[in-house]
Scaffold this active site. Sequence first.
Site, PDB file in Angstrom:
ATOM      1  N   ASP A  33      -0.008  -7.896   6.946  1.00  0.00           N
ATOM      2  CA  ASP A  33       0.738  -8.086   8.191  1.00  0.00           C
ATOM      3  C   ASP A  33       1.083  -9.550   8.398  1.00  0.00           C
ATOM      4  O   ASP A  33       0.289 -10.434   8.066  1.00  0.00           O
ATOM      5  CB  ASP A  33      -0.106  -7.569   9.368  1.00  0.00           C
ATOM      6  CG  ASP A  33       0.693  -7.430  10.646  1.00  0.00           C
ATOM      7  OD1 ASP A  33       1.933  -7.307  10.565  1.00  0.00           O
ATOM      8  OD2 ASP A  33       0.082  -7.451  11.731  1.00  0.00           O
ATOM      9  N   ASN A  81       7.941   2.449   9.615  1.00  0.00           N
ATOM     10  CA  ASN A  81       8.749   1.259   9.333  1.00  0.00           C
ATOM     11  C   ASN A  81      10.240   1.542   9.175  1.00  0.00           C
ATOM     12  O   ASN A  81      11.052   0.612   9.150  1.00  0.00           O
ATOM     13  CB  ASN A  81       8.248   0.539   8.081  1.00  0.00           C
ATOM     14  CG  ASN A  81       6.949  -0.203   8.290  1.00  0.00           C
ATOM     15  OD1 ASN A  81       6.198  -0.440   7.346  1.00  0.00           O
ATOM     16  ND2 ASN A  81       6.640  -0.577   9.528  1.00  0.00           N
TER      17      ASN A  81
END
EC number: 2.5.1.-
Length: 256
Positions: A33, A81
């Site tokens: 991340d 996503n």
Amino acid sequence: MFKKLIKRNKTKISHNDDLDLHNLPEHVAIIMDGNGRWAKKRKMPRIKGHYEGMQTIKTVTREASDLGIKYLTLYAFSTENWSRPENEVNYIMNLPVNFLKTFLPELIEKNVQIETIGFLDAVPKSTIEAIEHAKEKTKNNTGLKLIFAINYGGRAEIVQSMKSIYDELQRNGQDSKDIDESMINKHLMTHSYPDPELLIRTSGEQRISNFLIWQSSYSEFIFNEKLWPDFDGEEFKNCLKIYQSRQRRFGGLSKE
């Protein structure tokens, strides 16, 4: 208790020789991340952050392989996503092609085996072809298993496993009383891997974002403050040292 956990995750251990090579996790999973925030801090496009994040994957893979870790699972693209901007999604989907084009020879040399989990039927054909080529080239390798979670979601995985279990029960004339943990494990995408002992998330965020939600029941969590492109081999080893400082109880009592 939670404040203590956060504080411990920030612990720094400075000496590399503190790492016990005989007490390493067999399986490390990472939520990579912070690529977008890394780029934003530098006034760069988000895709630049993803490119630099790809370089970090190479670094961490080398480190894990050299240390003798057996499984490294990387959360590359989640089922959620797809809601990102189209140009960003297209760039991310092409990253495995570039990654494998430049890194596959070294992976072969290091005896690394490429594998994937996720719903690959939605992934572009060119990406699938690059992945399948890498799998074929590394299928006989016996070192680190590098597992990319692509178009993966933990809830979707469990739903799929329930459907598969239902079909098995119907075929065998069984009912719900025959369902147990081992049956569920058998129908998960990760059925041939051990559960991760260690789950790392970079960027300081403290959630697992639908990643390995069944498999991480007893994982040690480390929330590292570094953005993924800034995460390096030393940070990875520091996470391993923090893991080694923990005592895994599996719901039991401390031995102390």
